[in-house]
Design a protein around this motif. Structure first.
Motif, PDB file in Angstrom:
ATOM      1  N   ASP B  64       0.835  -1.204   0.000  1.00  0.00           N
ATOM      2  CA  ASP B  64       0.000   0.000   0.000  1.00  0.00           C
ATOM      3  C   ASP B  64       0.875   1.260   0.000  1.00  0.00           C
ATOM      4  O   ASP B  64       0.656   2.208   0.753  1.00  0.00           O
ATOM      5  N   LYS B  65       1.887   1.248  -0.832  1.00  0.00           N
ATOM      6  CA  LYS B  65       2.799   2.393  -1.011  1.00  0.00           C
ATOM      7  C   LYS B  65       3.447   2.828   0.303  1.00  0.00           C
ATOM      8  O   LYS B  65       3.552   4.028   0.603  1.00  0.00           O
ATOM      9  N   GLN B  66       3.821   1.818   1.102  1.00  0.00           N
ATOM     10  CA  GLN B  66       4.594   2.049   2.335  1.00  0.00           C
ATOM     11  C   GLN B  66       5.629   0.939   2.449  1.00  0.00           C
ATOM     12  O   GLN B  66       5.397  -0.172   1.972  1.00  0.00           O
ATOM     13  N   ASN B  87       0.511  -3.322  -6.743  1.00  0.00           N
ATOM     14  CA  ASN B  87       0.354  -3.558  -8.184  1.00  0.00           C
ATOM     15  C   ASN B  87       0.729  -2.317  -8.997  1.00  0.00           C
ATOM     16  O   ASN B  87       0.273  -2.126 -10.106  1.00  0.00           O
ATOM     17  N   ILE B  88       1.563  -1.482  -8.407  1.00  0.00           N
ATOM     18  CA  ILE B  88       2.155  -0.354  -9.124  1.00  0.00           C
ATOM     19  C   ILE B  88       3.663  -0.471  -8.936  1.00  0.00           C
ATOM     20  O   ILE B  88       4.123  -1.244  -8.120  1.00  0.00           O
ATOM     21  N   ARG B  89       4.426   0.326  -9.672  1.00  0.00           N
ATOM     22  CA  ARG B  89       5.879   0.203  -9.585  1.00  0.00           C
ATOM     23  C   ARG B  89       6.482   1.183  -8.582  1.00  0.00           C
ATOM     24  O   ARG B  89       5.919   2.245  -8.342  1.00  0.00           O
ATOM     25  N   GLN B  91      10.351   2.914  -7.008  1.00  0.00           N
ATOM     26  CA  GLN B  91      11.749   3.239  -7.355  1.00  0.00           C
ATOM     27  C   GLN B  91      12.473   3.554  -6.047  1.00  0.00           C
ATOM     28  O   GLN B  91      12.525   4.709  -5.618  1.00  0.00           O
ATOM     29  N   LEU B 105      13.030   1.541 -11.466  1.00  0.00           N
ATOM     30  CA  LEU B 105      11.594   1.312 -11.314  1.00  0.00           C
ATOM     31  C   LEU B 105      11.258  -0.161 -11.561  1.00  0.00           C
ATOM     32  O   LEU B 105      11.685  -0.727 -12.550  1.00  0.00           O
ATOM     33  N   ILE B 128       9.039   7.760  -6.696  1.00  0.00           N
ATOM     34  CA  ILE B 128       7.717   7.989  -7.292  1.00  0.00           C
ATOM     35  C   ILE B 128       6.742   8.472  -6.223  1.00  0.00           C
ATOM     36  O   ILE B 128       5.934   9.368  -6.454  1.00  0.00           O
TER      37      ILE B 128
END
Ligand SMILES: [Cu+2]
Lengths: 319, 217
Positions: B64-66, B87-89, B91, B105, B128
């Motif tokens: 979850d972007k952490q 499910n996103i990339r 960097q 990335l 990102i």
């Protein structure tokens, strides 16, 4: 507020749907609604790629919606807006990224029903980060095209925007940004009633500079200060047609029945100074609520000066 | 012969078991509240007590972007993988003197593992998602642990002897050196190490930030 946002989105969808049935706006509204549906479907189906979906709702009050000069012509009203946006991030290089996105929004006024509108916006931006990390300076070039359909269809407009922005987060507390924006709003000419004056009153061209600063008071609370300097066409609506300008000052005029049966909109050249003071509070990692006060002071030709005071409450959620 | 072998093995086992000591650590903040994510470091005064320690591979995930976990202590020389469960990339990068690196990335488990060969604190970021922040504590000692939600951590299987113990937390308002305590560990009774540390209020880069710019009406 949540119920009102649902109403705004509902109204937006209803507006788009409703206009699809009218023969005059059929060709304009169908691509808009189809585009909106396509974007939302693509966003849902490609949730496994780098899509960011966000939603926002706001409640605001403008003490002079029609940008009128005379006190007796000023119409205050409140509006509720809701926005759903989806953006795809496509990294191009180590520090260059392309963002393609779309936004569907709706706005409902308390009293001025004719101004109820729905918009679909498509944008493309290229962002360059001048380094790696959160504190690297960045610049961004963005172009967008939007279509806004109003309850009173004579105000329908296609909006083209281009902007250049740059910014830098100085540290965890300070975040600065500045930008130059160009906007062209293309509307259909209104019903002509003044001899020798254009009736294209709702088309506008404007250029603006913005500068913003955000300051974090704590991990959850931040303050913001935004400033704007805009020069270009302004539309000032008087409730009666008796407001005469020298023809050299007047760029266009047309009836503006959304404000009343005798209301007239005048397009003039003007300069606007704007300021926005805001405070945001993060409810969760994904959402925030904010309060802001905006004040605009416009000086238009022919001595047509007016102000707008716009308090606003917002809620943002990013998935 | 067999009898002798059993006698030797059992005496070695007995000695090792008898010498295994334990430290129970507790970290509280200035208000007496439990501090999670504090790293406890136990350094033997006799360096022979840290011999034969190995540096296992570890992982810091992205969920979850952490970064998960937010704080990861490892032994110097360890390698870390950075799998991406989103499910996103992402960097991932670090500017820290203890380890500077930048992963291109990537998604999934495509990123090559990174070796941490210098002790110190490594601050992780994502180019990102500016709000992503994580910490890797590269320990010079093989004996370390991280406090849980109750502010406690247990380090066991320590050879009996003299040790210095210290703690580190990303928001600590003082130096690690100022937290050093000396402890003599005996095999029979667990030792207790407690700290009360001040935590600075931290400000993270926000994930969602409202528009600051004025919108011409
Ligand atoms: Cu990331």
């Amino acid at each position: 507020m949540r119920l009102r946002s649902c109403l705004a989105v509902g109204a937006a969808l209803h507006n788009v749907g409703m206009h699809c049935q009218g023969p005059r706006t059929f060709h304009k509204a169908t691509p808009a609604s189809a585009g909106a549906l396509l974007v939302l479907c693509v966003a849902c189906h490609t949730a496994r790629s780098d899509w960011v979906v966000a939603t926002a709702a706001s409640l605001s009050h403008d003490d002079n919606v029609g940008d009128a000069h005379n006190h007796s012509d000023m119409v205050p009203d409140s509006s509720t807006s809701a926005t759903l946006s989806a953006f795809d991030l496509l990294p191009v290089g180590r520090s260059l990224s392309l963002v393609a996105g779309s936004e569907l929004s709706g706005q409902v006024y308390d009293r001025l029903d004719g101004l109820r509108n729905a918009s679909i916006d498509g944008l493309l931006s290229l962002k360059k980060k001048w380094g790696i990390g959160a504190f690297a300076a960045w610049s961004r070039a963005q172009v967008s095209a939007a279509r806004s359909d109003y309850e009173d269809g004579y105000r329908n407009v296609t909006i083209y925007r281009a902007s250049l922005e740059m910014g830098k987060r100085l540290d965890e507390r300070w975040n600065l940004a500045a930008g130059y924006n160009f906007e062209r709003r293309a509307a259909a000419p209104g019903a002509s009633e003044i001899y020798g004056v254009s009736n294209d009153a709702f088309s506008q061209t404007g250029r603006s500079f913005t500068a913003n600063a955000q300051y974090a008071l704590s991990d959850r609370m931040s303050l913001s200060l935004g400033s704007l300097l805009r020069h270009g066409d302004v539309i000032s609506t008087a409730l009666t047609a008796g407001h005469y300008y020298p023809l050299t000052d007047l760029k266009a005029a047309a009836p503006d029945p959304a404000f009343g049966p005798t209301a007239y909109a005048y397009r003039l050249d003007g300069t606007t100074y704007g300021i926005k003071l805001g405070a945001n509070y993060s409810l969760t990692d994904h959402s925030l609520i904010g309060g802001a006060f905006q004040r605009f002071d416009t000086h238009a030709r022919g001595g047509n000066n007016y102000t707008n005071s716009v308090p606003q409450l917002t809620w943002n959620y990013q998935f | 012969m067999l009898k002798n072998f059993i006698a030797i093995v059992s005496s070695v086992f007995f000695c090792a078991a008898a010498q295994a000591a334990e430290i129970r650590a507790l970290v509280k903040d200035q208000k007496g509240k439990a501090v999670a994510d504090a790293v406890i470091l136990v350094v033997p005064v006799d360096p022979r007590n840290a011999l034969h320690a190995h540096a296992p591979a570890a992982a810091v995930d992205q969920v979850d972007k952490q970064f998960v976990p937010y704080v990861k202590p490892i032994f110097v020389g360890s390698t870390i993988r950075f799998p991406n469960s989103d499910n996103i990339r992402h960097q991932v990068y670090s500017f820290s003197p203890a380890k500077k690196f930048e992963l291109p990335l990537y998604s999934g488990t495509d990123a090559p593992p990174v070796m941490f060969d210098k002790p110190g604190v490594v601050v992780l970021g994502c180019n990102i998602h500016d709000w992503m922040i994580g910490y890797i504590y590269v320990s010079e000692t093989p004996f370390f642990a991280k406090t849980g939600p109750l502010g406690t951590a247990v380090i066991n299987d320590l050879p009996a002897g003299e040790y210095t113990v210290r703690t580190w937390h990303p928001n600590m308002d003082r130096t690690e050196e100022s937290t050093i305590q000396h402890i003599a560990l005996s095999a029979d009774t667990p030792s207790v190490a407690e700290w009360q540390i001040g935590l600075k209020p931290t400000i993270h880069v926000p994930r969602v930030s409202g528009a600051a710019s004025a919108d011409y009406p």
